[in-house]
Design an enzyme around this catalytic site. Structure first.
Site, PDB file in Angstrom:
ATOM      1  CG  LEU A  14      -2.187  -0.833   1.070  1.00  0.00           C
ATOM      2  CD1 LEU A  14      -2.938  -0.916   2.387  1.00  0.00           C
ATOM      3  CD2 LEU A  14      -3.082  -0.264  -0.009  1.00  0.00           C
ATOM      4  CG  HIS A  15       4.325   1.455  -0.190  1.00  0.00           C
ATOM      5  ND1 HIS A  15       4.670   2.102   0.980  1.00  0.00           N
ATOM      6  CD2 HIS A  15       4.464   0.144   0.060  1.00  0.00           C
ATOM      7  CE1 HIS A  15       5.006   1.201   1.883  1.00  0.00           C
ATOM      8  NE2 HIS A  15       4.885   0.006   1.353  1.00  0.00           N
ATOM      9  CB  ALA A  16       3.094   5.573  -4.597  1.00  0.00           C
TER      10      ALA A  16
END
Length: 93
Positions: A14-16
């Site tokens: 769950l990044h960018a």
């Protein structure tokens, strides 16, 4: 309290971009939702900074929860989005 436990389907976690997709979907869910790493403290799923702060990695288990009436359908859609690493919130489950 309704709850869904799922593994993050996005390889990068769950990044960018995945976090942005998830936060937009959580905001559109129409009910307050929290997200947490398994065993961790829940944070507001509609907050980009809070979701990024989790540092959830691909394959890691997260917990989606809501105490709102009618939250089951929203949690089902969000769980599908996260577990399958989709690009947008599914209309039907």
């Amino acid at each position: 309290m309704a709850e869904r436990r799922v593994n993050v389907g996005w390889a990068e976690g769950l990044h960018a971009r995945p976090a942005s997709i998830f936060v937009r979907a959580a905001t559109a869910a129409g009910v307050p939702v929290t997200i947490a790493k398994a065993g961790g403290d829940p944070v507001n799923a509609a907050s980009m900074l809070a979701v990024l702060g989790l540092g959830a990695q691909g394959g890691e288990e997260i917990v989606l929860a809501s105490g709102a009436e009618g939250a089951d359908a929203a949690l089902d859609r969000l769980a599908k989005l996260v577990s399958e690493g989709l690009e947008e919130l599914p209309e039907t489950v």
